[in-house]
Scaffold this motif. Sequence first.
Motif, mmCIF file in Angstrom:
data_model
loop_
_atom_site.group_PDB
_atom_site.id
_atom_site.type_symbol
_atom_site.label_atom_id
_atom_site.label_comp_id
_atom_site.label_asym_id
_atom_site.label_seq_id
_atom_site.Cartn_x
_atom_site.Cartn_y
_atom_site.Cartn_z
ATOM 1 N N GLY A 250 0.821 -1.216 0.000
ATOM 2 C CA GLY A 250 0.000 0.000 0.000
ATOM 3 C C GLY A 250 0.849 1.257 0.000
ATOM 4 N N GLY A 251 2.044 1.169 -0.536
ATOM 5 C CA GLY A 251 2.905 2.358 -0.625
ATOM 6 C C GLY A 251 3.290 2.869 0.747
ATOM 7 N N ASN A 252 3.053 4.177 0.986
ATOM 8 C CA ASN A 252 3.442 4.768 2.267
ATOM 9 C C ASN A 252 2.518 4.347 3.405
ATOM 10 O OD1 ASN A 252 5.544 6.142 1.044
ATOM 11 N ND2 ASN A 252 4.198 7.857 0.478
ATOM 12 N N ALA A 253 1.292 3.953 3.083
ATOM 13 C CA ALA A 253 0.319 3.625 4.136
ATOM 14 C C ALA A 253 0.674 2.327 4.852
ATOM 15 C CB ALA A 253 -1.078 3.538 3.527
ATOM 16 N N PHE A 254 1.010 1.303 4.106
ATOM 17 C CA PHE A 254 1.404 0.010 4.699
ATOM 18 C C PHE A 254 2.117 -0.806 3.629
ATOM 19 C CE2 PHE A 254 -3.020 -0.173 3.268
ATOM 20 C CZ PHE A 254 -2.992 -1.217 2.358
ATOM 21 N N ASN A 255 2.877 -1.741 4.057
ATOM 22 C CA ASN A 255 3.549 -2.636 3.115
ATOM 23 C C ASN A 255 3.793 -3.960 3.837
ATOM 24 O OD1 ASN A 255 4.849 -3.754 0.983
ATOM 25 N ND2 ASN A 255 6.566 -2.294 0.917
ATOM 26 N N ILE A 256 2.897 -4.913 3.567
ATOM 27 C CA ILE A 256 2.909 -6.162 4.319
ATOM 28 C C ILE A 256 3.480 -7.271 3.448
ATOM 29 C CG2 ILE A 256 1.423 -7.893 5.433
ATOM 30 C CD1 ILE A 256 -0.591 -5.590 5.847
ATOM 31 N N SER A 257 4.374 -8.060 4.020
ATOM 32 C CA SER A 257 4.779 -9.272 3.309
ATOM 33 C C SER A 257 4.516 -10.471 4.207
ATOM 34 C CB SER A 257 6.239 -9.191 2.867
ATOM 35 O OG SER A 257 7.069 -9.215 3.978
ATOM 36 N N VAL A 258 3.900 -11.484 3.632
ATOM 37 C CA VAL A 258 3.529 -12.690 4.376
ATOM 38 C C VAL A 258 4.377 -13.835 3.848
ATOM 39 C CG1 VAL A 258 1.622 -14.229 4.981
ATOM 40 C CG2 VAL A 258 1.170 -11.810 4.475
ATOM 41 N N PRO A 259 5.249 -14.404 4.655
ATOM 42 C CA PRO A 259 6.024 -15.556 4.177
ATOM 43 C C PRO A 259 5.089 -16.746 3.944
ATOM 44 C CG PRO A 259 6.880 -14.722 6.275
ATOM 45 C CD PRO A 259 5.571 -14.048 6.040
ATOM 46 N N VAL A 260 5.289 -17.469 2.872
ATOM 47 C CA VAL A 260 4.398 -18.581 2.520
ATOM 48 C C VAL A 260 5.174 -19.886 2.618
ATOM 49 C CG1 VAL A 260 2.988 -19.581 0.676
ATOM 50 C CG2 VAL A 260 3.000 -17.104 1.026
ATOM 51 N N MET A 261 4.630 -20.830 3.364
ATOM 52 C CA MET A 261 5.308 -22.126 3.522
ATOM 53 C C MET A 261 5.125 -23.010 2.285
ATOM 54 S SD MET A 261 6.717 -21.621 6.278
ATOM 55 C CE MET A 261 7.515 -23.208 6.455
ATOM 56 N N ASP A 262 4.051 -22.758 1.529
ATOM 57 C CA ASP A 262 3.748 -23.475 0.289
ATOM 58 C C ASP A 262 3.696 -24.991 0.445
ATOM 59 O OD1 ASP A 262 2.954 -23.452 -2.328
ATOM 60 O OD2 ASP A 262 4.985 -23.548 -3.136
ATOM 61 N N PRO A 263 2.806 -25.476 1.295
ATOM 62 C CA PRO A 263 2.653 -26.934 1.397
ATOM 63 C C PRO A 263 1.954 -27.475 0.161
ATOM 64 C CG PRO A 263 0.930 -25.867 2.646
ATOM 65 C CD PRO A 263 1.805 -24.763 2.093
ATOM 66 N N GLU A 264 2.018 -28.782 -0.031
ATOM 67 C CA GLU A 264 1.316 -29.434 -1.141
ATOM 68 C C GLU A 264 -0.167 -29.078 -1.046
ATOM 69 O OE1 GLU A 264 0.836 -33.876 -3.048
ATOM 70 O OE2 GLU A 264 2.460 -33.445 -1.654
ATOM 71 N N GLY A 265 -0.773 -28.744 -2.169
ATOM 72 C CA GLY A 265 -2.178 -28.341 -2.143
ATOM 73 C C GLY A 265 -2.343 -26.836 -2.116
ATOM 74 N N ARG A 266 -1.377 -26.151 -1.536
ATOM 75 C CA ARG A 266 -1.315 -24.682 -1.590
ATOM 76 C C ARG A 266 -2.615 -24.007 -1.161
ATOM 77 N NH1 ARG A 266 1.638 -22.876 -6.836
ATOM 78 N NH2 ARG A 266 3.424 -23.638 -5.690
ATOM 79 N N PRO A 267 -2.911 -23.965 0.154
ATOM 80 C CA PRO A 267 -4.145 -23.319 0.628
ATOM 81 C C PRO A 267 -4.114 -21.806 0.406
ATOM 82 C CG PRO A 267 -2.755 -23.914 2.486
ATOM 83 C CD PRO A 267 -2.093 -24.477 1.258
#
Length: 308
Positions: A250-267
């Motif tokens: 979201g530029g200056n307002a927010f900048n979120i990164s979520v690490p993804v474990m990426d299990p089989e099936g990928r929820p």
Amino acid sequence: MITKICFLVFVAVLGSAPRAEACVANAVLNLRIHVGGNLTWTVNPNEPCTIDYFKVEAQGDRQDDYVVNVRDHYVDLSFLKTCEQWKFHVTPVSEGVLGHETRIIDWIPIPSNADLTLEYFNVTVRKKNDVLLKWDLRNHTHGDCTLEYRVAIVDRDTSKTRDVYLTGKSAHIDFLSPCVPYRLTMRAVNTAIGGIEGPLAVRNLEIPAYPEDPPELRNIQIYANRISMSWRLENYLLNRCPIINFYVDGGNAFNISVPVMDPEGRPPVHVNVTGLQPSTIYSFKVYVENSAGVSTAVPMAVQTATLG
Ligand SMILES: *[C@@H]1O[C@H](CO)[C@@H](O)[C@H](O)[C@H]1NC(C)=O
Ligand SMILES: *[C@@H]1O[C@H](CO)[C@@H](O)[C@H](O)[C@H]1NC(C)=O
Ligand SMILES: *[C@@H]1O[C@H](CO)[C@@H](O)[C@H](O)[C@H]1NC(C)=O
Ligand SMILES: *[C@@H]1O[C@H](CO)[C@@H](O)[C@H](O)[C@H]1NC(C)=O
Ligand SMILES: *[C@@H]1O[C@H](CO)[C@@H](O)[C@H](O)[C@H]1NC(C)=O
């Protein structure tokens, strides 16, 4: 008043002296062409006529015809070309009178000793989920009418195997994923004789890494101070390059990164954006990063709810 007048007409038929009626034989049964070119048939056990011989006719699709009279219930047509379409006609003949004809259209199957070696088996990556297979037989003497090509696709990471059956000389395979090492084996199979198999041709393949398709918004809940979302990622089977992070930028307002474990099936990925102002429009973009880089970003604009 109605007057009915009836005429009775007698017609006398004066034929020549009575003669034995001609016996018209019934059509033969079970007409079949076998590997090796043996054409066989059977005669109805209750056939009333005495059959003297059978008139056998083979018509090819290249204006090549062949006619023979035989007494047996088969005829050796091994000299006819295999894999050409033939019309076979068999007509029983009884005292010079043609009976009813039986006809089949078929080709003479490829013989068991045919060379089923592949001249080449080429595997080319065209796009992310598009692998082109090309192949051909070394020897074309018999054609390929009763051939099928079996491709076994082995995932060398999991050892899972999937078989596909192909005909012709090329095919597109659309279910292979980037970032997976595969082994492909192909062999020709002559289906006419219970599946005689030719020698194996083997190719290894790994589709290079491709970025993910853009994520798809599945669900969004909007509050005064936060937004709660869930995002669907590309089907795990179509892109198994490992996912690293999910971004809500979201530029200056927010900048979120979520690490993804990426299990089989990928929820789906759930993410909360917090600390927002009420009744405010926020623009942001959402994208996902895998081992090949980042996906195309999905632009979003959301107005938060009013307080109270
Ligand atoms: C063709 O089939 C007939 C009937 O089954 C058999 O008697 C004959 O030997 C066969 N001929 C050849 C060349 O295989
Ligand atoms: C198959 O691959 C070989 C070797 O790379 C190449 O010479 C040949 O032209 C290819 N054949 C076809 C039909 O693509
Ligand atoms: C192809 O197969 C036929 C019949 O099996 C054989 O007579 C011929 O020699 C073969 N040709 C080549 C080039 O191997
Ligand atoms: C947000 O974070 C990502 C990764 O950390 C970065 O690439 C991007 O430039 C950041 N966006 C802004 C507007 O700073
Ligand atoms: C998002 O916020 C809700 C409500 O506070 C919470 O129940 C949920 O676990 C949060 N989800 C994530 C992924 O942080």
